[in-house]
Design a protein around this motif. Structure first.
Motif, PDB file in Angstrom:
ATOM      1  N   PRO A 190      36.766  42.225  87.144  1.00 50.37           N
ATOM      2  CA  PRO A 190      37.506  43.401  87.616  1.00 50.37           C
ATOM      3  C   PRO A 190      36.699  44.692  87.505  1.00 50.37           C
ATOM      4  O   PRO A 190      35.814  44.829  86.655  1.00 50.37           O
ATOM      5  CB  PRO A 190      38.716  43.428  86.684  1.00 50.37           C
ATOM      6  CG  PRO A 190      38.265  42.750  85.433  1.00 50.37           C
ATOM      7  CD  PRO A 190      37.323  41.666  85.892  1.00 50.37           C
ATOM      8  N   VAL A 191      37.030  45.621  88.396  1.00 57.79           N
ATOM      9  CA  VAL A 191      36.468  46.973  88.350  1.00 57.79           C
ATOM     10  C   VAL A 191      37.627  47.916  88.049  1.00 57.79           C
ATOM     11  O   VAL A 191      38.530  48.079  88.869  1.00 57.79           O
ATOM     12  CB  VAL A 191      35.791  47.350  89.678  1.00 57.79           C
ATOM     13  CG1 VAL A 191      35.328  48.809  89.651  1.00 57.79           C
ATOM     14  CG2 VAL A 191      34.615  46.415  89.963  1.00 57.79           C
ATOM     15  N   ALA A 192      37.614  48.522  86.876  1.00 55.74           N
ATOM     16  CA  ALA A 192      38.750  49.319  86.409  1.00 55.74           C
ATOM     17  C   ALA A 192      38.961  50.551  87.281  1.00 55.74           C
ATOM     18  O   ALA A 192      38.002  51.135  87.801  1.00 55.74           O
ATOM     19  CB  ALA A 192      38.524  49.739  84.964  1.00 55.74           C
ATOM     20  N   PRO A 193      40.223  50.975  87.453  1.00 53.22           N
ATOM     21  CA  PRO A 193      40.498  52.188  88.234  1.00 53.22           C
ATOM     22  C   PRO A 193      40.001  53.434  87.520  1.00 53.22           C
ATOM     23  O   PRO A 193      39.752  53.423  86.313  1.00 53.22           O
ATOM     24  CB  PRO A 193      42.025  52.181  88.358  1.00 53.22           C
ATOM     25  CG  PRO A 193      42.500  51.380  87.191  1.00 53.22           C
ATOM     26  CD  PRO A 193      41.454  50.339  86.942  1.00 53.22           C
ATOM     27  N   VAL A 194      39.859  54.518  88.292  1.00 56.59           N
ATOM     28  CA  VAL A 194      39.418  55.803  87.737  1.00 56.59           C
ATOM     29  C   VAL A 194      40.421  56.877  88.133  1.00 56.59           C
ATOM     30  O   VAL A 194      41.106  56.758  89.142  1.00 56.59           O
ATOM     31  CB  VAL A 194      38.009  56.191  88.236  1.00 56.59           C
ATOM     32  CG1 VAL A 194      36.972  55.181  87.767  1.00 56.59           C
ATOM     33  CG2 VAL A 194      37.988  56.308  89.760  1.00 56.59           C
ATOM     34  N   THR A 195      40.515  57.921  87.326  1.00 60.69           N
ATOM     35  CA  THR A 195      41.410  59.037  87.617  1.00 60.69           C
ATOM     36  C   THR A 195      40.631  60.174  88.262  1.00 60.69           C
ATOM     37  O   THR A 195      39.548  60.546  87.787  1.00 60.69           O
ATOM     38  CB  THR A 195      42.104  59.532  86.336  1.00 60.69           C
ATOM     39  OG1 THR A 195      42.855  58.450  85.761  1.00 60.69           O
ATOM     40  CG2 THR A 195      43.044  60.688  86.637  1.00 60.69           C
ATOM     41  N   VAL A 196      41.182  60.713  89.357  1.00 59.89           N
ATOM     42  CA  VAL A 196      40.527  61.819  90.066  1.00 59.89           C
ATOM     43  C   VAL A 196      41.366  63.078  89.920  1.00 59.89           C
ATOM     44  O   VAL A 196      42.532  63.040  89.516  1.00 59.89           O
ATOM     45  CB  VAL A 196      40.325  61.481  91.557  1.00 59.89           C
ATOM     46  CG1 VAL A 196      39.429  60.256  91.705  1.00 59.89           C
ATOM     47  CG2 VAL A 196      41.655  61.271  92.274  1.00 59.89           C
ATOM     48  N   ALA A 197      40.765  64.204  90.267  1.00 63.79           N
ATOM     49  CA  ALA A 197      41.447  65.490  90.181  1.00 63.79           C
ATOM     50  C   ALA A 197      42.508  65.614  91.274  1.00 63.79           C
ATOM     51  O   ALA A 197      42.436  64.945  92.316  1.00 63.79           O
ATOM     52  CB  ALA A 197      40.434  66.625  90.298  1.00 63.79           C
ATOM     53  N   GLU A 198      43.473  66.491  91.039  1.00 59.92           N
ATOM     54  CA  GLU A 198      44.580  66.694  91.979  1.00 59.92           C
ATOM     55  C   GLU A 198      44.079  67.009  93.391  1.00 59.92           C
ATOM     56  O   GLU A 198      44.603  66.493  94.380  1.00 59.92           O
ATOM     57  CB  GLU A 198      45.471  67.821  91.464  1.00 59.92           C
ATOM     58  CG  GLU A 198      46.641  68.177  92.354  1.00 59.92           C
ATOM     59  CD  GLU A 198      47.749  67.131  92.345  1.00 59.92           C
ATOM     60  OE1 GLU A 198      48.572  67.158  93.275  1.00 59.92           O
ATOM     61  OE2 GLU A 198      47.773  66.294  91.413  1.00 59.92           O
ATOM     62  N   LEU A 227      44.933  46.374  89.314  1.00 56.38           N
ATOM     63  CA  LEU A 227      44.147  47.274  90.155  1.00 56.38           C
ATOM     64  C   LEU A 227      42.655  46.973  90.037  1.00 56.38           C
ATOM     65  O   LEU A 227      41.876  47.281  90.944  1.00 56.38           O
ATOM     66  CB  LEU A 227      44.414  48.737  89.790  1.00 56.38           C
ATOM     67  CG  LEU A 227      45.801  49.278  90.168  1.00 56.38           C
ATOM     68  CD1 LEU A 227      45.949  50.724  89.721  1.00 56.38           C
ATOM     69  CD2 LEU A 227      46.052  49.156  91.668  1.00 56.38           C
ATOM     70  N   GLY A 228      42.267  46.339  88.939  1.00 58.93           N
ATOM     71  CA  GLY A 228      40.873  45.923  88.779  1.00 58.93           C
ATOM     72  C   GLY A 228      40.455  44.863  89.780  1.00 58.93           C
ATOM     73  O   GLY A 228      39.276  44.756  90.122  1.00 58.93           O
ATOM     74  N   VAL A 229      41.426  44.059  90.248  1.00 56.27           N
ATOM     75  CA  VAL A 229      41.131  43.050  91.273  1.00 56.27           C
ATOM     76  C   VAL A 229      40.732  43.734  92.569  1.00 56.27           C
ATOM     77  O   VAL A 229      39.737  43.379  93.209  1.00 56.27           O
ATOM     78  CB  VAL A 229      42.343  42.123  91.497  1.00 56.27           C
ATOM     79  CG1 VAL A 229      42.044  41.096  92.586  1.00 56.27           C
ATOM     80  CG2 VAL A 229      42.738  41.424  90.203  1.00 56.27           C
ATOM     81  N   ALA A 230      41.519  44.742  92.974  1.00 57.44           N
ATOM     82  CA  ALA A 230      41.189  45.487  94.185  1.00 57.44           C
ATOM     83  C   ALA A 230      39.832  46.161  94.049  1.00 57.44           C
ATOM     84  O   ALA A 230      39.044  46.198  95.001  1.00 57.44           O
ATOM     85  CB  ALA A 230      42.271  46.521  94.469  1.00 57.44           C
ATOM     86  N   GLY A 231      39.550  46.692  92.868  1.00 58.81           N
ATOM     87  CA  GLY A 231      38.251  47.313  92.642  1.00 58.81           C
ATOM     88  C   GLY A 231      37.110  46.332  92.839  1.00 58.81           C
ATOM     89  O   GLY A 231      36.065  46.684  93.403  1.00 58.81           O
ATOM     90  N   ALA A 232      37.307  45.090  92.384  1.00 58.92           N
ATOM     91  CA  ALA A 232      36.275  44.069  92.545  1.00 58.92           C
ATOM     92  C   ALA A 232      36.129  43.660  94.007  1.00 58.92           C
ATOM     93  O   ALA A 232      35.014  43.449  94.491  1.00 58.92           O
ATOM     94  CB  ALA A 232      36.608  42.855  91.681  1.00 58.92           C
ATOM     95  N   GLN A 258      34.502  48.989  94.463  1.00 60.09           N
ATOM     96  CA  GLN A 258      34.782  50.417  94.368  1.00 60.09           C
ATOM     97  C   GLN A 258      36.075  50.599  93.587  1.00 60.09           C
ATOM     98  O   GLN A 258      37.092  49.979  93.904  1.00 60.09           O
ATOM     99  CB  GLN A 258      34.924  51.004  95.780  1.00 60.09           C
ATOM    100  CG  GLN A 258      35.171  52.486  95.835  1.00 60.09           C
ATOM    101  CD  GLN A 258      35.532  52.934  97.246  1.00 60.09           C
ATOM    102  OE1 GLN A 258      36.699  52.918  97.641  1.00 60.09           O
ATOM    103  NE2 GLN A 258      34.521  53.302  98.039  1.00 60.09           N
ATOM    104  N   ALA A 259      36.063  51.419  92.581  1.00 57.69           N
ATOM    105  CA  ALA A 259      37.244  51.607  91.738  1.00 57.69           C
ATOM    106  C   ALA A 259      38.395  52.229  92.524  1.00 57.69           C
ATOM    107  O   ALA A 259      38.186  53.140  93.336  1.00 57.69           O
ATOM    108  CB  ALA A 259      36.900  52.490  90.544  1.00 57.69           C
ATOM    109  N   VAL A 260      39.606  51.735  92.281  1.00 53.50           N
ATOM    110  CA  VAL A 260      40.799  52.352  92.847  1.00 53.50           C
ATOM    111  C   VAL A 260      40.999  53.711  92.188  1.00 53.50           C
ATOM    112  O   VAL A 260      40.889  53.850  90.971  1.00 53.50           O
ATOM    113  CB  VAL A 260      42.042  51.464  92.623  1.00 53.50           C
ATOM    114  CG1 VAL A 260      43.315  52.176  93.097  1.00 53.50           C
ATOM    115  CG2 VAL A 260      41.875  50.137  93.338  1.00 53.50           C
TER     116      VAL A 260
END
Length: 490
Positions: free
Chosen positions: A104-112, A234-239, A243-245
Motif C-alpha cells: 500500500p501507498v499511504a494517503p497524504v493530507t494537502v492544504a485547503e 486508501l493505501g490500495v488505491a495509492g498502490a 500515487q498517494a490519495v
C-alpha cells in the motif's frame, strides 16, 4: 512538472472519446427511477432484470430538479473498462489488486487551497440547507425507500484517531439534514468505530465522499481478513496509481475528506439513534441489492446528522445500480484478490486465476482455475475451494476448472460441468455455514433444518477438473494456429 493527481475527471478524460466506454446525453431525465431505468437498457448488466447488457458509462447532463449537477452512472459496469482505467489486463485484475494490498501507498493530507472538493461549501447552519436539494441522489426503482447514495465512500476513525478506514454503505436521504446508513453487522471497520462511539454515547465524525477515481472506490471494498482491522484501504488505491490519495481536513468535523472528490457530505453517526429506512415511503423496500432482488427496508438504520455539503464546481454526482455489473467490479475483483492471497500462501502455484462472475453479483460465486502438476496435486483443487470459503465468508458457490478453460466465458465453464463432472462424485455440499444476509434463500423457512438464523447457508463446490491420471482422455480438439487470421476480415 508534477504528475496530475488522479481523480474522477482524469479518468473520464481518458475514456470519453471511446463510444464503447462512455456516452453523455443532454436529454432531460428524472432522477426518480427514470435515470436508473434508462441505464438498465444501456449498460447495467449483472443481475439486473432483463433486458440489459454491458455498455458504456453514461453521463446525464440534464437532471430534473438539479440544473447545476451532472449524474454519472455505470463507470465500473464493465470489467474491460476497469482494466482500461487501471491500465492493466482485465483478466488479471485480481492478481493486480492482490499486489496492491500487499504494497500500500499511504494517503497524504494537502492544504485547503489544494482541495477542489471544497470549492463550494454549504453548511447546515445556512438558511434553507437541504441535502435533498443539494445532492442529486437517484432512486433506482419506484418502490425505493428514497433517494440513495449508492457509491459514497465513508471515511471514519477510532475515537483515539489511531486507526482510520473507508467503506461503502447504502445511505438513504431521509430529511433535510439526515441520512439513514446500513452498516452490515460484522467485518466492517467503520461499524467497529461506530460501536466504540456509541458505547461512549458520543457522535462519530465522518465524511462521505462521492465521485472518485475508481481505484479508490474499488479499493475501499476490501474486507477482513485480507485487510485487517486498522488497515486503511486508501493505501490500495495509492498502490494502483503509484500515487498517494490526497486528503483534506473537514470543514465542520474533525475528520479527513478525500480532497479530489466531486461531492463530500460531512456529519456525525449519532449514538443510540435509529430510523426506519422507508419512513417516507412505507413501501417495505429499501433498494435493489446485488443478488437482483429489492432489499427489505430496515426498521432501525443508524442515523447520520449532516453538517455540511461541499462539492467541486460543475460537480458530478456518481451513482450505481445495486444489482449491476458495476457491483461485480466493486465487490468481485477485490474478492478475487482476497482469495488469491490466501490460496497462494497455503498452496502456492496451484490456483492460476480466479473470477467472480456477474451471476453471483461479485460476492456469491467464484470460478477457480487449477494447475495440477502431478498425481500428488489430485485433491488440491478441493482444498483450494475450502480456502476460498475461508477467505470470504459471503461466498456461496465455487466452481473448479482446468487451465484450458476460459473462466471469463460462462459457456466454457458450463461446458466443463457437462463434460468433466459427475454429480455423485464431484459435488461437495457444506451445510450450516455463514453467508450473505441479502440472499433471499437464506431464511429459516426455506430450509428449517440447516438454516437456523437468517444469513446461514449451504455452500456448494462443483469440481469440474479432470482427474490427473485421466488428462489424456480429456484433451480438447486442437485447431491449427493461424497468427494472421484477422487479414481474412479485411
Amino acid at each position: 512538472m508534477a504528475e496530475q493527481p488522479w481523480d474522477l475527471r482524469r479518468v473520464l478524460a481518458e475514456i470519453k472519446d471511446d463510444p464503447k466506454q462512455y456516452h453523455e446525453t443532454d436529454v432531460e431525465v428524472d432522477p426518480e427511477a427514470e435515470l436508473a431505468g434508462v441505464y438498465r437498457y444501456v449498460g447495467a448488466g449483472g443481475t439486473v432484470e432483463r433486458p440489459t447488457q454491458e455498455g458504456p458509462a453514461m453521463m446525464f447532463n440534464n437532471v430534473k430538479g438539479f440544473p447545476d449537477t451532472r449524474v454519472l452512472i455505470g463507470l465500473m459496469a464493465s470489467r474491460r473498462r476497469v482494466g482500461k482505467m487501471f491500465h492493466h489486463d482485465y483478466q488479471t485484475l485480481g492478481q493486480y489488486l492482490n499486489e496492491a494490498v500487499s504494497n500500500p501507498v499511504a494517503p497524504v493530507t494537502v492544504a485547503e487551497q489544494d482541495a477542489p472538493a471544497h470549492e463550494v461549501v454549504y453548511k447546515a447552519t445556512d438558511e434553507g440547507f437541504d441535502i435533498r436539494k443539494l445532492v442529486a441522489a437517484p432512486t433506482n426503482t419506484p418502490v425505493d425507500a428514497g433517494p440513495y447514495i449508492t457509491v459514497g465512500v465513508v471515511f471514519g476513525s477510532s475515537m483515539d484517531k489511531s486507526k482510520s478506514d473507508v467503506t461503502i454503505h447504502r445511505m438513504v436521504l431521509e430529511d433535510k439534514d439526515k441520512l439513514g446508513i446500513y452498516i452490515m453487522p460484522g467485518g466492517r471497520h467503520i461499524g467497529a468505530f461506530a460501536e466504540e462511539y456509541e458505547q461512549a454515547n458520543k457522535p462519530m465524525p465522518i465524511t462521505i465522499n462521492i465521485g472518485l477515481d475508481p481505484a479508490v472506490t474499488i479499493g475501499a471494498t476490501f474486507e477482513p481478513p485480507t485487510t485487517p482491522f486498522g488497515y486503511n484501504e486508501l493505501g490500495v488505491a495509492g498502490a494502483i496509481r503509484h500515487q498517494a490519495v490526497q486528503l483534506v481536513d473537514g470543514v465542520t468535523v474533525d475528520e479527513k475528506a478525500i480532497a479530489r472528490s466531486e461531492y463530500t457530505l460531512e456529519g456525525y453517526i449519532m449514538p443510540n439513534e435509529r430510523i426506519q429506512e422507508d419512513i417516507n415511503t412505507h413501501t417495505g423496500k429499501a433498494m435493489p441489492e446485488f443478488p437482483g432482488y429489492d432489499g427489505d427496508a430496515n426498521p432501525a438504520l443508524q442515523v447520520i446528522k449532516v453538517t455540511a455539503v461541499t462539492h467541486r464546481k460543475n460537480a458530478i454526482m456518481q451513482s450505481v445500480i445495486g444489482p449491476s455489473e458495476e457491483h461485480v467490479s466493486m465487490a468481485g475483483i477485490p474478492t478475487e484478490a482476497s482469495i488469491l492471497q490466501l490460496v497462494n500462501r497455503a498452496i502456492p502455484g496451484k490456483v492460476t486465476n480466479v473470477y467472480n462472475p456477474p451471476a453471483g453479483g461479485g460476492k456469491l460465486m467464484t470460478i477457480m482455475q487449477i494447475h495440477k502438476e502431478n498425481e500428488a496435486d489430485e485433491g488440491i483443487q478441493r482444498q483450494a475451494a475450502l480456502l476460498a470459503f475461508s477467505a470470504f465468508k459471503e461466498l456461496k458457490t465455487v466452481i473448479l476448472v482446468d487451465e484450458d478453460v476460459d473462466i471469463f466465458d460462462m459457456n466454457d465453464v458450463i461446458w466443463t460441468i457437462n463434460t468433466r463432472f459427475q454429480a455423485d462424485q464431484d459435488l461437495m455440499v457444506l451445510s450450516g455455514m455463514r453467508n450473505h444476509p441479502l440472499d433471499p434463500s437464506e431464511r429459516p423457512q426455506y430450509d428449517p433444518k440447516s438454516i437456523r438464523f437468517r444469513g446461514m447457508s449451504s455452500k456448494l463446490v462443483i469440481d469440474g477438473t479432470v482427474p490427473f491420471d485421466m488428462k489424456d482422455q480429456f484433451e480438447r480438439a486442437q485447431f491449427k494456429d493461424v497468427p494472421d487470421w484477422q487479414k481474412y476480415l479485411k
